[in-house]
Design a protein around this motif. Structure first.
Motif, short mmCIF file in Angstrom:
data_model
loop_
_atom_site.label_atom_id
_atom_site.label_comp_id
_atom_site.label_asym_id
_atom_site.label_seq_id
_atom_site.Cartn_x
_atom_site.Cartn_y
_atom_site.Cartn_z
N ASP A 252 30.65 0.14 -12.33
CA ASP A 252 32.58 -0.30 -12.60
C ASP A 252 32.19 -1.68 -11.82
O ASP A 252 33.77 -2.16 -12.90
CB ASP A 252 33.30 0.48 -11.81
CG ASP A 252 33.64 1.99 -12.07
OD1 ASP A 252 32.84 2.58 -13.39
OD2 ASP A 252 33.85 2.94 -10.85
N HIS B 246 32.21 -3.65 -15.29
CA HIS B 246 33.07 -3.57 -16.01
C HIS B 246 34.17 -5.01 -16.54
O HIS B 246 34.99 -5.40 -15.55
CB HIS B 246 34.31 -2.38 -16.29
CG HIS B 246 33.52 -1.28 -16.78
ND1 HIS B 246 33.48 -0.70 -17.78
CD2 HIS B 246 33.44 0.07 -16.03
CE1 HIS B 246 32.86 -0.05 -18.22
NE2 HIS B 246 33.29 0.73 -16.78
N ASN C 184 38.69 -3.48 -20.14
CA ASN C 184 38.63 -1.68 -20.04
C ASN C 184 38.56 -1.38 -19.20
O ASN C 184 38.93 0.37 -19.21
CB ASN C 184 36.71 -1.71 -19.76
CG ASN C 184 35.61 -2.11 -21.03
OD1 ASN C 184 36.19 -2.70 -21.93
ND2 ASN C 184 34.41 -1.90 -20.88
N ASP D 73 33.50 -1.24 -26.43
CA ASP D 73 33.85 -0.96 -25.38
C ASP D 73 32.30 -1.35 -24.76
O ASP D 73 32.53 -2.32 -23.65
CB ASP D 73 34.65 -0.98 -24.83
CG ASP D 73 36.09 -0.29 -26.09
OD1 ASP D 73 36.60 -1.54 -26.07
OD2 ASP D 73 37.30 0.65 -25.91
N ARG D 74 32.31 -0.40 -24.39
CA ARG D 74 30.92 -0.04 -23.83
C ARG D 74 29.86 -1.16 -23.28
O ARG D 74 28.91 -1.34 -22.81
CB ARG D 74 29.87 1.11 -23.60
CG ARG D 74 31.32 2.05 -23.16
CD ARG D 74 30.20 3.54 -23.01
NE ARG D 74 31.97 4.00 -22.54
CZ ARG D 74 31.93 5.70 -22.91
NH1 ARG D 74 32.45 5.24 -24.43
NH2 ARG D 74 33.57 6.62 -22.11
N TRP E 189 29.33 -4.04 -21.18
CA TRP E 189 29.79 -3.41 -20.38
C TRP E 189 27.71 -3.24 -20.29
O TRP E 189 26.79 -3.46 -18.73
CB TRP E 189 30.28 -2.37 -20.01
CG TRP E 189 29.72 -1.51 -18.70
CD1 TRP E 189 30.37 -2.02 -17.64
CD2 TRP E 189 29.88 -0.14 -18.72
NE1 TRP E 189 30.43 -1.53 -16.58
CE2 TRP E 189 29.71 0.60 -17.18
CE3 TRP E 189 29.48 0.89 -19.60
CZ2 TRP E 189 29.55 1.48 -16.80
CZ3 TRP E 189 28.98 1.84 -19.28
CH2 TRP E 189 29.09 2.17 -17.58
#
Length: 176
Positions: free
Chosen positions: A44, A47, A51, A65-66, A69
């Motif tokens: 986390d 991020h 996000n 989005d991922r 990350w």
């Protein structure tokens, strides 16, 4: 060992504790980091703000989005290879996400932490100070692809105490 014979170099081993939010990854990772004396990171923390804001509003992340990350988690694992490996929590819900993490230098082992969805939802409804709402549990479950038979790792069922889960993980890691 004979003089002049180089010592065997062990490849770094990265343990990725995967599973949906609220499954118990962080608690397990913190304990394993202590037990195995490894660098630890919570995914986390990688991020970007966009996000976090998206998830906090109840909107699931997209693959787009991922991507950045996951790349930043992989890069952190790479940067820590001299320490012998890492422990990191990461939902790693899809095989393609795990494929990206597997690009890190060394061996990447996935420990899939599972738990009854009703228990997870209850935990998330009572969890303070976290951006992930319980309303996203169904979307995470729908996205989740379990480990394939050809993937390096194992499933851990989180249905007992934390100590039992840690013992289960240590046994699995010793056998891999």
């Amino acid at each position: 060992m004979a003089s002049g014979t180089p010592a065997a170099v062990q490849e770094p081993v990265h343990l990725v504790l995967m599973g949906i939010s609220g499954s118990g990854k962080t608690t397990l990772a913190e304990r394993l980091a202590e037990e195995l004396n490894r660098s630890y990171a919570e995914a986390d923390e990688f991020h970007p703000r966009a996000n976090i804001d998206k998830m906090a509003s109840g909107t699931p992340l997209t693959d787009e989005d991922r991507g950045p990350w996951l790349e930043s988690i992989r890069d952190w694992m790479d940067a820590a290879t001299n320490a012998g490996g890492t422990i990191v929590t990461c939902s790693a819900l899809r095989r393609t996400y795990r494929d990206l993490l597997r690009q890190a230098s060394g061996r990447v082992i996935f420990l899939h932490v599972t738990c009854d969805p009703a228990v997870i939802t209850d935990r998330m409804e009572h969890r303070l100070g976290h951006f992930m709402p319980a309303a996203l549990v169904p979307s995470q479950l729908a996205t989740l692809e379990g480990l394939g038979a050809d993937e390096d790792g194992a499933e851990l069922v989180n249905s007992g105490s934390v100590d039992e889960l840690v013992d289960q993980a240590l046994t699995i890691v010793a056998d891999l």
